[in-house]
Enzyme design. Structure first.
Site, PDB file in Angstrom:
ATOM      1  N   ASP A 139      -9.925 -10.188   7.121  1.00 54.00           N
ATOM      2  CA  ASP A 139     -10.874 -10.025   8.218  1.00 54.00           C
ATOM      3  C   ASP A 139     -12.311 -10.254   7.739  1.00 54.00           C
ATOM      4  O   ASP A 139     -12.649  -9.905   6.601  1.00 54.00           O
ATOM      5  CB  ASP A 139     -10.730  -8.599   8.791  1.00 54.00           C
ATOM      6  CG  ASP A 139     -11.443  -8.450  10.123  1.00 54.00           C
ATOM      7  OD1 ASP A 139     -11.740  -9.481  10.765  1.00 54.00           O
ATOM      8  OD2 ASP A 139     -11.714  -7.308  10.522  1.00 54.00           O
ATOM      9  N   ASN A 143      -5.149 -13.001  18.541  1.00 51.96           N
ATOM     10  CA  ASN A 143      -6.144 -14.028  18.192  1.00 51.96           C
ATOM     11  C   ASN A 143      -5.953 -15.291  19.034  1.00 51.96           C
ATOM     12  O   ASN A 143      -6.880 -16.084  19.207  1.00 51.96           O
ATOM     13  CB  ASN A 143      -6.029 -14.459  16.718  1.00 51.96           C
ATOM     14  CG  ASN A 143      -6.431 -13.400  15.718  1.00 51.96           C
ATOM     15  OD1 ASN A 143      -5.959 -13.397  14.589  1.00 51.96           O
ATOM     16  ND2 ASN A 143      -7.317 -12.494  16.129  1.00 51.96           N
TER      17      ASN A 143
HETATM   18  C1  FPP Z   1     -10.167 -12.726  11.048  1.00 52.58           C
HETATM   19  O1  FPP Z   1     -11.553 -12.700  10.780  1.00 52.58           O
HETATM   20  C2  FPP Z   1      -9.613 -13.961  10.485  1.00 52.58           C
HETATM   21  C3  FPP Z   1      -8.873 -14.867  11.178  1.00 52.58           C
HETATM   22  C4  FPP Z   1      -8.541 -14.718  12.611  1.00 52.58           C
HETATM   23  C5  FPP Z   1      -8.419 -16.128  10.555  1.00 52.58           C
HETATM   24  C6  FPP Z   1      -7.934 -16.030   9.141  1.00 52.58           C
HETATM   25  C7  FPP Z   1      -7.815 -17.374   8.577  1.00 52.58           C
HETATM   26  C8  FPP Z   1      -8.104 -17.740   7.300  1.00 52.58           C
HETATM   27  C9  FPP Z   1      -8.474 -16.794   6.249  1.00 52.58           C
HETATM   28  C10 FPP Z   1      -8.102 -19.164   6.857  1.00 52.58           C
HETATM   29  C11 FPP Z   1      -7.067 -20.109   7.294  1.00 52.58           C
HETATM   30  C12 FPP Z   1      -5.665 -19.704   7.001  1.00 52.58           C
HETATM   31  C13 FPP Z   1      -4.688 -20.559   6.626  1.00 52.58           C
HETATM   32  C14 FPP Z   1      -3.289 -20.095   6.577  1.00 52.58           C
HETATM   33  C15 FPP Z   1      -4.959 -21.944   6.230  1.00 52.58           C
HETATM   34  P1  FPP Z   1     -12.614 -13.090  11.907  1.00 52.58           P
HETATM   35  O2  FPP Z   1     -12.996 -14.512  11.746  1.00 52.58           O
HETATM   36  O3  FPP Z   1     -12.131 -12.634  13.209  1.00 52.58           O
HETATM   37  O4  FPP Z   1     -13.845 -12.295  11.411  1.00 52.58           O
HETATM   38  P2  FPP Z   1     -14.901 -11.465  12.247  1.00 52.58           P
HETATM   39  O5  FPP Z   1     -14.198 -10.165  12.579  1.00 52.58           O
HETATM   40  O6  FPP Z   1     -15.992 -11.297  11.273  1.00 52.58           O
HETATM   41  O7  FPP Z   1     -15.294 -12.254  13.444  1.00 52.58           O
END
Ligand code: FPP
Length: 224
Positions: free
Chosen positions: A11, A59
């Site tokens: 996250d 998501n």
């Molecule tokens: C949550 O943080 C993260 C996600 C919804 C995406 C996670 C994906 C990756 C780490 C990279 C790609 C993965 C693969 C398998 C290639 P957020 O972006 O919602 O963070 P925030 O809470 O700060 O908005």
């Protein structure tokens, strides 16, 4: 101490990018880079199973622009990393509802799983289109269809994580302290470790510190 099975809620990509005045897509890209290095480090340290929460069912209701960016990253990841995983002896498994994902991604995921199926050194599970409640409901419906009462082991074998031990350690980065529908059944006795760092800033040294902290825990599994 090294957990046999490590799970990570990655996250904070969006907030990491925002702080740097970058688009959220840059945060996800940085998160992908970090994810590759972190999982390789975990396997080098002796972890056998690494399960990463890459996209939850919830998501999937994010704006189309962000979802398209994440889907493109998944495509890039599988294109550029499948052979690398084969070379490292890492088997890839995908956990989640494939019906929720674009067809071409389902196909490259299937190819990735097939290409890496012989991997003996470790297992990398990517939770994509994954929801814990949905996974449990799916298993219950399979059990109902089978028409018999199940043992815990039999029920576990109906989950996406069939055949795997439960996570020993779950790390969540990005300051929040919640499970967010991740591995609800599997985490019954998992140790939790929360980091205030945003995922792209969570280093391999931070992972080592989490392992040290895990080593200090006394796991009693409800006993005395
Ligand atoms: C949550 O943080 C993260 C996600 C919804 C995406 C996670 C994906 C990756 C780490 C990279 C790609 C993965 C693969 C398998 C290639 P957020 O972006 O919602 O963070 P925030 O809470 O700060 O908005």
């Amino acid at each position: 101490m090294i957990p046999r099975h490590l799970a990570v809620i990655m996250d904070g990509n969006g907030r990491w990018a925002k702080k740097r005045l970058l688009p959220r897509s840059a945060g996800h890209y940085a998160g992908m880079k970090r994810m590759i290095s972190l999982s390789e480090h975990a396997f080098e340290r002796g972890v056998e199973y690494v399960t990463l929460y890459a996209l939850s069912t919830e998501n999937l209701s994010r704006p189309k622009e962000e979802l398209d960016c994440l889907f493109d990253l998944f495509r890039k990841y599988f294109r550029e990393n499948t052979e690398r995983l084969v070379g490292q002896g890492i088997r890839l498994r995908i956990a989640g509802d494939r019906d929720l994902l674009p067809n071409d991604i389902v196909e490259i995921m299937r190819e990735g799983e097939a290409r890496t199926a012989g991997g003996k050194r470790g297992t990398l599970v990517l939770a994509i289109g994954y929801g814990g409640r949905q996974e449990l409901l799916r298993a219950v419906n399979l059990a109902v269809t089978a028409g018999k009462q199940l043992t815990e082991e039999e029920f576990s074998s109906l989950l996406y994580t069939a055949g795997m031990p439960a996570p020993d350690l779950l790390i969540r980065t990005g300051k929040e302290k919640r499970l967010s529908n991740f591995l609800l059944w599997q985490c019954a006795y998992t140790e939790f470790y929360f980091s205030d760092k945003m995922f792209p800033a969570f280093t391999n040294a931070d992972l080592d510190r989490a392992f040290e902290n895990f080593g200090e825990r006394e796991r009693r599994y409800g006993k005395v």
